[in-house]
Design a protein around this motif. Structure first.
Motif: not given
Ligand code: B12
Length: 216
Positions: A99-116
């Motif tokens: 979300v806006s103002g936040d640049i942390h992406d490592l956790g988001k990327d894991i979710v993305k990979e697991l769902l894929s």
């Protein structure tokens, strides 16, 4: 092999920002067929400790950056093993972003990979995503589930604004928020439908939501 000792060594290596040791341990554990999900959660625990040491001023911003880099390298090693364990049981569309103002992406990327791995079609909006962008993409892409990631306190307001904007736009997809700093109070504050601090649980929840099972 003593899995418990190895994994506590892994947590310490990450927490100590010892890149060489962390990568060596990961390689060994993967060769011994360790569960990739367990390794990810051990690394997450190590990162949590990095955050605590930063909060205690034992580390500075460079410590956070270094931790992020180590985690990225670790994921490079783990990723191929995640694909191997994938079971293609379902399909759905998932829209995610930090979300806006936040640049942390490592956790988001894991979710993305697991769902894929579970055959989800994932649309990733990246980081620092304004509410209007989530709404625009939700209209175009028509996701089954929307995921908002955020780790800093500022992200709680952004999550709230995004949920409100999605509701205003009459977007029906359930919204899951995720990130290490969330709790029940933040969840209620944002108005989201579900929350988690664990990508595996988030993935299981998405599978339940798209396959019409009762969410937990
Ligand atoms: C690495 C790190 C960074 C790196 C991030 C690198 C990157 N590419 O992401 C960098 C250096 C960029 C960084 C910057 C900052 N950081 Co920082 N960072 C961290 C740290 C140490 C680890 C985060 C991490 O990647 N963990 C590993 C991942 C895998 O875990 P995760 O994100 O929680 O994700 C898991 C789950 O939460 C879940 N999940 C996450 N998102 C979602 C979404 C959905 C939909 C679902 C289902 C699940 C899910 O799945 C993941 C796997 O299970 C944390 C400490 C912590 N405890 O989180 C601090 C931390 C988040 N950072 C913090 C701070 C203060 C900052 C800065 C403000 C520092 C500064 N002075 O500039 C900036 C903020 C910049 C910004 N505007 O966003 C604070 C936030 C405090 C607060 N309450 O606001 C923390 C908590 C450290 C601390 N204890 O003080 N940081």
């Amino acid at each position: 092999m003593n899995q418990v000792t190895k994994n506590s060594e892994l947590i310490s290596a990450i927490s100590d920002l010892n890149e060489k040791a962390a990568l060596k341990i990961i390689r060994k554990l993967l060769a011994a067929k360790a569960d990739p999900n367990v390794l990810i959660s051990e690394c997450q625990e190590g990162m949590h400790k990095v955050g605590e040491r930063y909060a205690k001023r034992e580390y500075f911003l460079t410590g956070l950056i270094m931790g992020g880099e180590i985690f990225r390298e670790v994921m490079e090693l783990i990723r191929p093993h995640m694909k191997n364990q994938s079971i293609k049981i379902t399909a759905g569309k998932f829209l995610i972003g930090t979300v806006s103002g936040d640049i942390h992406d490592l956790g988001k990327d894991i979710v993305k990979e697991l769902l894929s791995c579970y055959n989800f079609d994932v649309c990733d909006l990246g980081v620092d995503v304004p509410a209007s962008e989530f709404v625009k993409k939700a209209k175009e892409y028509n996701p089954d589930v929307i995921g908002l990631s955020g780790l800093i306190t500022l992200a709680h307001d952004s999550m709230r604004d995004t949920v409100k904007a999605l509701h205003r736009a009459k977007c029906k997809a359930p919204v899951i928020i995720g990130g290490s700093q969330l709790d029940e109070d933040v969840f209620k504050y944002t108005g989201a439908d579900y929350w988690t601090t664990d990508a595996k649980k988030g993935t299981e929840l998405c599978i339940r939501l798209v396959s019409g099972q009762e969410p937990f």
